[in-house]
Design an enzyme around this catalytic site. Sequence first.
Site, PDB file in Angstrom:
ATOM      1  N   GLU A  41       0.936  -1.038  -0.038  1.00 13.49           N
ATOM      2  CA  GLU A  41       0.040   0.000   0.014  1.00 13.49           C
ATOM      3  C   GLU A  41       0.986   1.231   0.000  1.00 13.49           C
ATOM      4  OE1 GLU A  41      -2.445   0.690   3.593  1.00 13.49           O
ATOM      5  OE2 GLU A  41      -3.751   2.237   2.577  1.00 13.49           O
ATOM      6  N   ARG A  52       6.645 -12.771   9.058  1.00 12.63           N
ATOM      7  CA  ARG A  52       7.356 -11.535   8.678  1.00 12.63           C
ATOM      8  C   ARG A  52       8.770 -11.480   9.312  1.00 12.63           C
ATOM      9  NH1 ARG A  52       2.830  -7.842  10.064  1.00 12.63           N
ATOM     10  NH2 ARG A  52       3.927  -6.634   8.434  1.00 12.63           N
ATOM     11  N   LYS A  70       5.298   0.299  10.756  1.00 18.26           N
ATOM     12  CA  LYS A  70       4.831   1.613  10.405  1.00 18.26           C
ATOM     13  C   LYS A  70       4.782   2.766  11.243  1.00 18.26           C
ATOM     14  CE  LYS A  70       3.860   1.044   5.945  1.00 18.26           C
ATOM     15  NZ  LYS A  70       3.017   0.458   5.027  1.00 18.26           N
TER      16      LYS A  70
END
Length: 557
Positions: free
Chosen positions: A34, A259, A269
């Site tokens: 994104e 991850r 983030k």
Amino acid sequence: MQISKSIPNDFIRQIITEDLKTKIFQLVTRFPPEPNGYLHIGHAKSICLNFDVAAENSGRCYLRFDDTNPSKEDLEYVESIKADLNWLGYTWTELRHSSDYFEQLYDYAVALIKTDKAYVCGLTGEEIRQYRGNLKEPGKNSPYRERTIEENLDLFTRMKAGEFADGELVLRAKIDMAAANINLRDPIIYRIKHLTHQMTGDKWCVYPMYDFTHCLSDAIEGITHSLCTLEFEDHRPLYDWFLETLQTPCHPQQIEFARLSLNYAVMSKRKLQELVEDNLVNGWDDPRMPTLIGMRRRGYTPESIRDFCDKIGLTKNNTSIEMGVLENSIRSDLDPKTARVMAVLKPLRVVIENYPAEAEQLEAPYHPNDPSMGSRPVTFSKVIYIEQDDFLEDPPKKFFRLAPGREVRLRYAYFITCQSVVKDETGEIIELRCTYDPATKGGSAPDGRKVKGTIHWVSEAHAITAEIRLYDRLFNKPNPGASGTDFKTAINPNSITILSNSKVEASLATAESSQRFQFERQGYFCVDNVDSSAEKLVFNRIVTLRDSWAKIEKDNR
RNA sequence: UGGGGUAUAGCCAAGCGGUAAGGCACUGGGUUUUGAUCCCAUGAUCCCAGGUUCGAAUCCUGGUACCCCAGCCA
């Protein structure tokens, strides 16, 4: 790397290899960020996986911007993501956007309504949450669940036409409010947002949600294997439900992997953003950040990052990688290909009393194990600088460097012996008086005597003053923010040390932006791509050399 | 018994019923004009308990621990 790389054989590659054996198709993967932030080392893991696995199997890999939420996204990010990908050395077969499919997605939604598999819901956000139930209790049906198909069609058309305000209505898939998997409790698939989209402008005021968009975008593009992280495991039943219910021409297989998490760092983030906004670092490209743009500025090579991604493996295990693995990757990449030069980080003046006034040129190779890298002249003279750490008035055991009365080798130059120490009023050592042995030119003694220490140096009159930035890990706890603590309390106050009076050898005058060097006995350094100029050289320390003396010192304490 | 996952050395990780690869880190030693590089050497019976089998890290049963999920985020 020098050594030919072996292709990893993780569980995903095993699945793909098996699929390729039993079915006929061309492998297609995608990297679907994104565009709402900068890429970091965790993204690199996914990037390497998707692009490499495609390349290994003569497949294709798309870059797809998952841009379904205009309130968070920005063109600035799409540019940085593309630049980071290119820097890493990857080229996408095609560039796509989820927003490219808004029309088709809308049609799919209408198809869902027409088969009574979706309905327009008028519950408020709060009500929707309440009706959803919780982890232990089932949800209950929305009072709007039994609207007629005609009514739903009409309402959805009017949602698209802009007749309703944000939040007034949503489109929901009609699945099962009692499903054990909460994702299946009539998930919202379209919401109203009167916002300008960076790609589609003001064409739309209804935007599809991730769960609806991702599977269909994969299907539209003919993705064969849709690789994502573990937190989407619970979404797979929904992913499959949309594709089955809508009878898409192909049905990509979603496979999840763990991850990346790195010791002494944060990767989310939100946390990275907080570091930037609170000025705890100097922007997204701060060399201490785990962002690709930060690591690039620090001096990491794309090769080292790809090597790292290979080394850490690919599984579903929830793990945390030690910083040492990353450091090993960058060191082993840089070691064979980086020129050695001399730089004195914290200078100590040394006068060689018996050396003539006239300076001389000595030849120094750029690499001890690779003569093909050539050499450069370095100027030696009566007054030089050595590293403050390389002299100790009262040396402990196993200290091989300079001390009163001791002899050491100046790299590529001569043996010198410390005769006396000059101090200022406060007792601080400001200068050393030494003598040299002219017979040891080049660094070896004709009489065969040995010295245990070899230290680096620069000539005072010929050196260039430079700024050197030393970086250490950003956090001093392995898992910042663990067990409910504020991750910012774990910030390492000494994560940056700026040395503004370092002395580097003259050959560095022509160093180019982003060029990397090994400063002998210190580490690998990179010309800062933002602040360095011909007038004022600025170097970033990428990583130190392995330092067994530091370990001895630590043990001594 | 909400659902979904994961457990192999300090950190990663192979292994897919035939007797525990490899990398990083650590420790010891050798080479070395970087205390670098390079080279050698050293470590686990596989979360626990039962069971099946000639044989189990691998299969079965029962536990335990940890991670993820209740955004109109992705």
